[in-house]
Each structure stands twice: as C-alpha cells, then as structure tokens.
Design a protein around this motif. Structure first.
Motif, PDB file in Angstrom:
ATOM      1  N   UNK A  23       2.505  17.866  -6.994  1.00 43.73           N
ATOM      2  CA  UNK A  23       2.892  18.580  -5.768  1.00 43.73           C
ATOM      3  C   UNK A  23       2.479  20.050  -5.787  1.00 43.73           C
ATOM      4  N   UNK A  24       1.236  20.283  -6.203  1.00 44.32           N
ATOM      5  CA  UNK A  24       0.693  21.652  -6.231  1.00 44.32           C
ATOM      6  C   UNK A  24       0.205  22.022  -4.818  1.00 44.32           C
ATOM      7  N   UNK A  25       1.152  22.114  -3.883  1.00 47.83           N
ATOM      8  CA  UNK A  25       0.793  22.312  -2.475  1.00 47.83           C
ATOM      9  C   UNK A  25       1.022  23.746  -1.991  1.00 47.83           C
ATOM     10  N   UNK A  26       1.559  24.603  -2.857  1.00 48.21           N
ATOM     11  CA  UNK A  26       1.861  25.965  -2.424  1.00 48.21           C
ATOM     12  C   UNK A  26       0.627  26.869  -2.457  1.00 48.21           C
ATOM     13  N   UNK A  27      -0.294  26.557  -3.361  1.00 51.13           N
ATOM     14  CA  UNK A  27      -1.460  27.446  -3.486  1.00 51.13           C
ATOM     15  C   UNK A  27      -2.785  26.725  -3.238  1.00 51.13           C
ATOM     16  N   UNK A  28      -2.708  25.467  -2.800  1.00 44.66           N
ATOM     17  CA  UNK A  28      -3.947  24.726  -2.515  1.00 44.66           C
ATOM     18  C   UNK A  28      -3.661  23.643  -1.482  1.00 44.66           C
ATOM     19  N   UNK A  29      -4.733  23.123  -0.904  1.00 45.30           N
ATOM     20  CA  UNK A  29      -4.607  22.070   0.102  1.00 45.30           C
ATOM     21  C   UNK A  29      -5.374  20.847  -0.395  1.00 45.30           C
ATOM     22  N   UNK A  30      -4.654  19.836  -0.792  1.00 44.77           N
ATOM     23  CA  UNK A  30      -5.287  18.615  -1.290  1.00 44.77           C
ATOM     24  C   UNK A  30      -5.988  17.897  -0.148  1.00 44.77           C
ATOM     25  N   UNK A  31      -7.200  17.442  -0.392  1.00 47.68           N
ATOM     26  CA  UNK A  31      -7.930  16.706   0.639  1.00 47.68           C
ATOM     27  C   UNK A  31      -8.825  15.664  -0.011  1.00 47.68           C
ATOM     28  N   UNK A  32      -9.236  14.673   0.768  1.00 47.44           N
ATOM     29  CA  UNK A  32     -10.163  13.644   0.313  1.00 47.44           C
ATOM     30  C   UNK A  32     -11.548  13.978   0.838  1.00 47.44           C
ATOM     31  N   UNK A  33     -12.571  13.637   0.095  1.00 44.63           N
ATOM     32  CA  UNK A  33     -13.939  13.915   0.551  1.00 44.63           C
ATOM     33  C   UNK A  33     -14.282  13.012   1.732  1.00 44.63           C
ATOM     34  N   UNK A  34     -15.204  13.443   2.606  1.00 41.38           N
ATOM     35  CA  UNK A  34     -15.632  12.590   3.721  1.00 41.38           C
ATOM     36  C   UNK A  34     -16.116  11.216   3.252  1.00 41.38           C
ATOM     37  N   UNK A  35     -16.840  11.183   2.143  1.00 37.94           N
ATOM     38  CA  UNK A  35     -17.357   9.910   1.639  1.00 37.94           C
ATOM     39  C   UNK A  35     -16.219   8.968   1.253  1.00 37.94           C
ATOM     40  N   UNK A  36     -15.185   9.531   0.623  1.00 30.08           N
ATOM     41  CA  UNK A  36     -14.045   8.697   0.234  1.00 30.08           C
ATOM     42  C   UNK A  36     -13.291   8.197   1.459  1.00 30.08           C
ATOM     43  N   UNK A  37     -13.167   9.046   2.473  1.00 29.83           N
ATOM     44  CA  UNK A  37     -12.503   8.628   3.709  1.00 29.83           C
ATOM     45  C   UNK A  37     -13.264   7.490   4.379  1.00 29.83           C
TER      46      UNK A  37
END
Length: 278
Positions: free
Chosen positions: A253-267
C-alpha cells in the motif's frame, strides 16, 4: 467544425484510463456511445481537477448542466454534448443520471473530507455507480438484476480509485477515506497529507481493500447469466482493476508517494483474455 465522435475518441484515448481498454472490443455503435459517455465524465471531472478557482469551477459545472438540458431539449454547443445527443436516439440515457454525475463533481467543490462510509457512499454512487448504470444501458441487458451488478461494480471501481489515489488526492488537499475510519485505525489526517506511511496506515488500506473486494464479489454474484455476454466490458474493467488492487496490496500500500499503474500492454492482455472468456 469538430467531429463530435472524433473529439470523444481523442478524449478517451488521451486519458490512458483503463476504461478505454474495456470497450475496445465492442461493436462500433456501442463503442461510440460508451466513448461519448466516458468523454462526458472526463470533461466534468477535469473541471474539478484542473480549475483551482472555486467560482470558475462552479460556473463551468453550471454550464455543463445547461449542456445536459440542451442534449434533450435543444442544440448543445460542446462536441461531447453533440455526441451524446446523437447516441441518445439509439441508447436513451436518463437526463437525471447525467445530472447526478455533475452533482458528484459538485461534492468535490464543496467538501474535502467525508465523515463516515455513508457519506462517502453517496459520493461513490454519484460519480461511479451512476456511470455503471448508464453503461449497462449502452451495453444492453434483458434482466433488471443486471442494474444491481452495474451499481455495485461502479462502487468497487471508485473504491479502487480512492485506494490508488490517496497520495495524489492528499496533494490536492482531499482525503476521501472516512474520518471515523481514520480515527478507528489511529491514522491522523496530517500523516496522509504529509505522505507518511505507517503500520496503522497499511491496516487502514487493507480494510479499504477488503471493502472494495466485497463490492466486486457482490457485483459478480448479481450478474445474470443471460446478460454476461453483453456486459463483458464491465468484466474486462473489473479484471484490470482487480489486478491493480492486487498490485497495490503486494506493494504494501505504498500509495502516498506513488501511483501504481499497469502498462498499456498488460491492460490489453488482460482485456483480451477476459473478453475471450466471456
């Protein structure tokens, strides 16, 4: 003159949102309709996120309310309004639900904290569950039970967004996590605003994640078999978002200093796999 649907397509594609990947396999007319709806949501959301003068933001939301009126009773000026007016002939969307989305954005202008889950639930309903209900109309359904699925799936998506964006929202001065739950887990608001991780914060986020997963499970349990095929875009979106939620949890839950995202290819891979499964 701007082509309304080309404008909506560009708006959707440029956002990089997971929503875009969830309707890429739709037939052209339904894809055009859902893209117009998504572009509308982006436009009104951008008013709140990008306009720092409260009075100007309020005036812009009021202008969008007039645009909604013109979709049904006149000639909308904005390309998104024009696109919605065109698709409304084939996929009638209730006017009050478009206005309710704007009401949700209005809440962002009026408050930056939510006292409890009940207060946050109203916000989530307006900005996400209503979008789910409108989307279900566009995708098509035969059993009204599907609307309960769409409502709960929208709630799950918004809760996932809130979990992912805690830090980003805090930098805008907003905390969507309910105040009574911050107190229960002994997480001061100042800790979130200052971006300070703690064990208590991780426990709070695990609790929020559990709530989101409950809404996903509840939604899937309510989707009738006969509407599963038409509602595949929601299932695609859910597969992408649940993977995102798993990543956030695995990362502590390291959401305070970064924004977790999935790559377009993975999506794209998740979207294709889920679509083929039906």
């Amino acid at each position: 003159m701007t082509d309304p649907h080309a404008y909506c397509q560009e708006k959707a594609a440029s956002s990089g949102s997971s929503f875009y990947y969830s309707f890429m396999f739709l037939p052209p007319e339904r894809r055009q309709a859902i893209t117009a709806l998504y572009a509308f949501c982006r436009e009104v959301d951008d008013v709140v996120d990008e306009c720092h003068d409260m009075q100007i933001a309020q005036a812009k939301l009021d202008w969008w309310r007039m645009q909604v009126a013109q979709i049904y009773d006149g000639a909308p000026e904005h390309p998104v309004g024009q696109a919605l007016q065109q698709i409304n002939k084939q996929f009638p969307l209730p006017r009050e639900q478009l206005l309710e989305i704007i009401d949700g954005m209005q809440m962002d202008l009026q408050q930056t904290r939510y006292l409890d889950w009940k207060a946050l639930q109203l916000y989530c309903y307006r900005v996400a569950s209503v979008v789910g209900l409108l989307s279900a109309e566009i995708f098509g359904y035969t059993n009204r039970q599907t609307l309960k699925y769409a409502h709960d799936l929208g709630m799950a998506f918004q809760l996932t967004n809130i979990i992912r964006d805690v830090g980003e929202d805090a930098r805008r001065g907003r905390i969507y996590l309910p105040i009574d739950e911050l107190q229960r887990f002994n997480v001061p608001a100042r800790q979130i605003l200052d971006g300070q991780h703690s064990d208590n914060f991780r426990e709070l986020m695990a609790f929020q994640t559990q709530r989101a997963r409950q809404f996903y499970d509840q939604a899937f349990a309510q989707l009738p078999d006969e509407d599963r095929k038409t509602q595949r875009p929601g299932l695609v979106m859910a597969a992408i978002y649940r993977t995102l939620l798993d990543e956030i949890e695995a990362d502590g839950f390291q959401v305070l200093d970064r924004r977790t995202s999935l790559t377009p290819l993975r999506k794209i891979w998740i979207a294709g796999r889920t679509w083929l499964r039906g």
